[in-house]
Design an enzyme around this catalytic site. Sequence first.
Site, PDB file in Angstrom:
ATOM      1  N   PHE A  11      -7.996   1.731 -10.342  1.00 41.67           N
ATOM      2  CA  PHE A  11      -7.098   2.878 -11.454  1.00 41.67           C
ATOM      3  C   PHE A  11      -5.493   2.545 -11.421  1.00 41.67           C
ATOM      4  O   PHE A  11      -4.995   2.055 -12.311  1.00 41.67           O
ATOM      5  CB  PHE A  11      -7.270   4.257 -10.785  1.00 41.67           C
ATOM      6  N   VAL A  12      -4.913   2.815 -10.600  1.00 47.25           N
ATOM      7  CA  VAL A  12      -3.416   2.223 -10.334  1.00 47.25           C
ATOM      8  C   VAL A  12      -3.285   1.000 -10.661  1.00 47.25           C
ATOM      9  O   VAL A  12      -2.251   0.487 -11.553  1.00 47.25           O
ATOM     10  CB  VAL A  12      -2.839   3.035  -9.094  1.00 47.25           C
ATOM     11  N   ASP A  31      -9.557  -8.588  -6.682  1.00 46.84           N
ATOM     12  CA  ASP A  31     -10.543  -7.179  -6.458  1.00 46.84           C
ATOM     13  C   ASP A  31     -11.709  -7.432  -6.156  1.00 46.84           C
ATOM     14  O   ASP A  31     -12.204  -8.800  -6.536  1.00 46.84           O
ATOM     15  CB  ASP A  31     -10.513  -6.266  -7.599  1.00 46.84           C
ATOM     16  N   GLY A  36     -13.008  -0.750  -7.519  1.00 42.59           N
ATOM     17  CA  GLY A  36     -12.540  -1.013  -8.908  1.00 42.59           C
ATOM     18  C   GLY A  36     -13.461  -1.135  -9.892  1.00 42.59           C
ATOM     19  O   GLY A  36     -14.858  -1.255  -9.432  1.00 42.59           O
ATOM     20  N   ASP A  56     -12.791 -10.347  -1.411  1.00 40.02           N
ATOM     21  CA  ASP A  56     -12.485  -9.110  -0.592  1.00 40.02           C
ATOM     22  C   ASP A  56     -10.980  -9.438   0.264  1.00 40.02           C
ATOM     23  O   ASP A  56     -11.120 -10.578   1.074  1.00 40.02           O
ATOM     24  CB  ASP A  56     -13.555  -8.883   0.397  1.00 40.02           C
ATOM     25  N   ALA A 115       1.106   0.268  -1.398  1.00 35.89           N
ATOM     26  CA  ALA A 115       0.630   1.361  -2.061  1.00 35.89           C
ATOM     27  C   ALA A 115       0.023   2.574  -0.606  1.00 35.89           C
ATOM     28  O   ALA A 115      -1.036   2.161  -0.409  1.00 35.89           O
ATOM     29  CB  ALA A 115      -0.575   1.461  -2.815  1.00 35.89           C
ATOM     30  N   TYR A 146      -8.999   6.663   5.847  1.00 27.63           N
ATOM     31  CA  TYR A 146      -8.160   6.475   4.934  1.00 27.63           C
ATOM     32  C   TYR A 146      -6.511   6.746   5.557  1.00 27.63           C
ATOM     33  O   TYR A 146      -5.703   5.962   5.498  1.00 27.63           O
ATOM     34  CB  TYR A 146      -8.452   7.460   3.854  1.00 27.63           C
ATOM     35  N   TYR A 160       6.487  -6.313   9.817  1.00 28.42           N
ATOM     36  CA  TYR A 160       6.696  -7.514   9.116  1.00 28.42           C
ATOM     37  C   TYR A 160       8.165  -7.678   8.695  1.00 28.42           C
ATOM     38  O   TYR A 160       8.990  -8.640   8.522  1.00 28.42           O
ATOM     39  CB  TYR A 160       5.692  -7.853   7.935  1.00 28.42           C
ATOM     40  N   THR A 176      -2.673  11.419  -8.306  1.00 30.11           N
ATOM     41  CA  THR A 176      -2.333  10.962  -9.619  1.00 30.11           C
ATOM     42  C   THR A 176      -3.805  10.920 -10.332  1.00 30.11           C
ATOM     43  O   THR A 176      -4.744  10.744  -9.867  1.00 30.11           O
ATOM     44  CB  THR A 176      -1.717   9.393  -9.384  1.00 30.11           C
TER      45      THR A 176
END
Length: 314
Positions: A11-12, A31, A36, A56, A115, A146, A160, A176
């Site tokens: 989506f984003v 993707d 997706g 992946d 993200a 998650y 990093y 969103t």
Amino acid sequence: MRILITGSAGFVGSHLVERFLTEGHTVVGVDNYLSGQRRNTELFLSHPAFRFIEADVSTAIPYDGEKLDWVLHFASPASPPHYQQFPIETLMVGAQGTQHALELAHAHGAGFLLASTSEVYGDPLVHPQPESYWGHVNPNGVRSCYDEAKRYAEAITMAYHRARGVNTRIIRIFNTYGPRMRHDDGRVVTNFIHQALRGEALTVYGDGSQTRSFQFVEDLVEGIVRLMGVAYHEPVNLGNPDEYTIVQFAELIRSRINPTLDIVFEPMPQDDPKQRKPDNELAKKLLDWKPNVPLATGLEVTVRYFQDLTRVLI
Ligand code: UDP
């Protein structure tokens, strides 16, 4: 610029692809279609400045092209039912996937943007949530795949930056919505719109007093573009502070699509955050950014998208 976006069919991700192609940049999308959608890739396949790699990113990012300027890491399931269906893949894309994207950015001397999510605040005890809040997360509950993946992703991004000097950014995305979400992703916006379009009752979980604040995707994309232009490496909240209870949100959707529908109450999912609203002061100061699209306007665009899609799917 040449920009690689993981999760480009999401989506984003797909809105970022569109924004950068429109601005004349070259975009490499990656993707694996776990969450997706192929139709989000097909939108851009004929564009001469778009290239797509099906892969992946938890395994590897097989990019061997010209020098990248940015790597934007958006690959991950993001809907609670979806990431709970794929908990291991969700942890892997937050862990290995983030590391592969960071390594790629490092190798190319490119900027890196992660993200992240308001879920790093868990079921927050501080309201609204500023970036300085460390969160209240169940480390092994059903949402942990998650929440902890994204918390680890933030940690490795900062590592990093500190240890390897990668030019990193971290955004924490609050709820969103907009066109190109999956109609079946199980989140509240898509569930309610689809239920209403099909003439079904709207399913409110728990008593519906829990709150969320809904941001239109265009506002998010604007915030991301602005942050890429500022050398700030700590996390930045991007969300709309207009807060609604879920019952209020159900009533709003019902009134816009079909006021005769019922609202039914179903059990509350485990560890569902009771309240969520971004503190946007940092984004305001740093980026001169605030959300501009009112919920009514964003919903109109989104409902129209799903109405058109429903005609295609039936
Ligand atoms: N929710 C609901 N009915 C639905 C889907 C979700 O009441 O059909 C509730 C859910 O329990 C949560 C809120 O709406 O309190 C937002 O859920 P969503 O899955 O959209 O995302 P979250 O903010 O929890 O990640």
